[in-house]
Design a protein around this motif. Structure first.
Motif, PDB file in Angstrom:
ATOM      1  N   LEU B 146       0.834  -1.197   0.000  1.00  0.00           N
ATOM      2  CA  LEU B 146       0.000   0.000   0.000  1.00  0.00           C
ATOM      3  C   LEU B 146       0.872   1.252   0.000  1.00  0.00           C
ATOM      4  N   TRP B 147       1.924   1.160   0.738  1.00  0.00           N
ATOM      5  CA  TRP B 147       2.883   2.240   0.815  1.00  0.00           C
ATOM      6  C   TRP B 147       3.451   2.538  -0.572  1.00  0.00           C
ATOM      7  N   GLN B 148       3.832   1.474  -1.225  1.00  0.00           N
ATOM      8  CA  GLN B 148       4.368   1.574  -2.577  1.00  0.00           C
ATOM      9  C   GLN B 148       3.336   2.208  -3.530  1.00  0.00           C
ATOM     10  N   LEU B 149       2.124   1.733  -3.423  1.00  0.00           N
ATOM     11  CA  LEU B 149       1.064   2.246  -4.294  1.00  0.00           C
ATOM     12  C   LEU B 149       0.809   3.722  -4.015  1.00  0.00           C
ATOM     13  N   ASP B 150       0.907   4.093  -2.759  1.00  0.00           N
ATOM     14  CA  ASP B 150       0.659   5.472  -2.390  1.00  0.00           C
ATOM     15  C   ASP B 150       1.728   6.386  -2.971  1.00  0.00           C
ATOM     16  N   SER B 151       2.957   5.884  -3.013  1.00  0.00           N
ATOM     17  CA  SER B 151       4.049   6.720  -3.492  1.00  0.00           C
ATOM     18  C   SER B 151       4.086   6.788  -5.017  1.00  0.00           C
ATOM     19  N   ASN B 152       3.233   6.038  -5.639  1.00  0.00           N
ATOM     20  CA  ASN B 152       3.219   5.993  -7.101  1.00  0.00           C
ATOM     21  C   ASN B 152       2.688   7.293  -7.682  1.00  0.00           C
TER      22      ASN B 152
END
Lengths: 161, 161
Positions: B146-152
């Motif tokens: 989710l963190w990764q997706l948020d930083s996208n």
DNA sequence: TATTGTTATACTCTATAACTATA
DNA sequence: TATAGTTATAGAGTATAACAATA
């Protein structure tokens, strides 16, 4: 709000914080998805729910309003409204079902058919972009997690069953 | 719809299928979450969005409508509506801001305060139930994802910027 | 002039209840 | 009697535009 520890210990979130994070990111992704559709030139009237309706009709080729309601998990009344709107914008046509004259069959118009082809492409591209930061391993993990969550199905009783 | 392979190869989904799966499961979880709130005896008027409003006010202690709109990412007009509804149900009170007489300050009523305490507990329990099938490892993986997706933050340009 | 909140208005998604035409 | 779809109505969530009071 979120017992903060912005360094790296994100495995320490409570279930509640994790769930809220999930809801938040999902909301963001859905927003980006819809904005993506528009930015690729798809008509703005094509909101998420309407697109889902069209995709369902597209997949079926032709379908009764009846069945469409069942497939989408919405009520007959709601289908009528979608169909009214989509017909007004000339995405679909109603035809009476000759085998059961109570029923109405829905089909895409020709222009909507090519629109849907384009939509499929575009959705693929957008999805790739939105998920591009995930490694293959993370994708499998995510699928596994979602699968697990789906099989959970906690039943909270409501008054009306 | 979903290039099916119901055995175990769920790592093979396309980005699009994965994203749709995410949307679907999220929707389900949100539904269960809301049903959970009701089944634990919280008032039915407390829909998801309204609860979010109350949580925001609760966290702040007191807050201007102005700021509330910013925090929730909604428009002033929308806040007015929430506040009207929540005040009618006696969850909150408006008080004029003496330091800026254009502004209005919101606070929970006493009964809403205890309701919110209860709500916090209940949300914790529900979250635990909904995520109970996930291992600790999966939880960390999910946070990471989710963190990764948020930083996208893929930016799709819209007409109006 | 800019900001805060409200009134007026509208649109989307969803629903229930009552009804029509058919089965 | 039961089913398919519609009319009538409602309510939640969201928004824009015009406006009043205040800064």
């Amino acid at each position: 709000m979120m017992s903060s520890d912005s360094s790296s210990g994100y495995g320490e979130l409570s279930a509640q914080d994790l769930l809220h994070l999930l809801f938040k990111i999902n909301h963001l992704l859905q927003r980006q998805f819809e904005m993506g559709l528009i930015s690729y030139g798809l008509p703005e009237q094509l909101t998420g729910p309407r697109l889902r309706v069209l995709l369902e009709i597209s997949a079926a080729g032709q379908i009764r309003m009846n069945e469409l309601a069942k497939n989408l998990g919405i009520k007959a009344r709601t289908v009528t409204q979608f169909v009214d709107a989509l017909q007004k914008d000339q995405f679909i046509v109603r035809t009476p079902d000759t085998s059961d004259r109570r029923a109405t069959i829905l089909q895409l118009t020709d222009s909507a058919k090519s629109l849907m082809e384009r939509a499929e492409e575009v959705m693929g591209e957008i999805s790739n972009k939105l998920l591009e930061r995930l490694t293959l391993e993370q994708r499998s993990q995510l699928v596994e997690i979602l699968w697990q969550l789906d099989s959970n199905r906690t039943e909270f009783s409501t008054k009306d069953g």
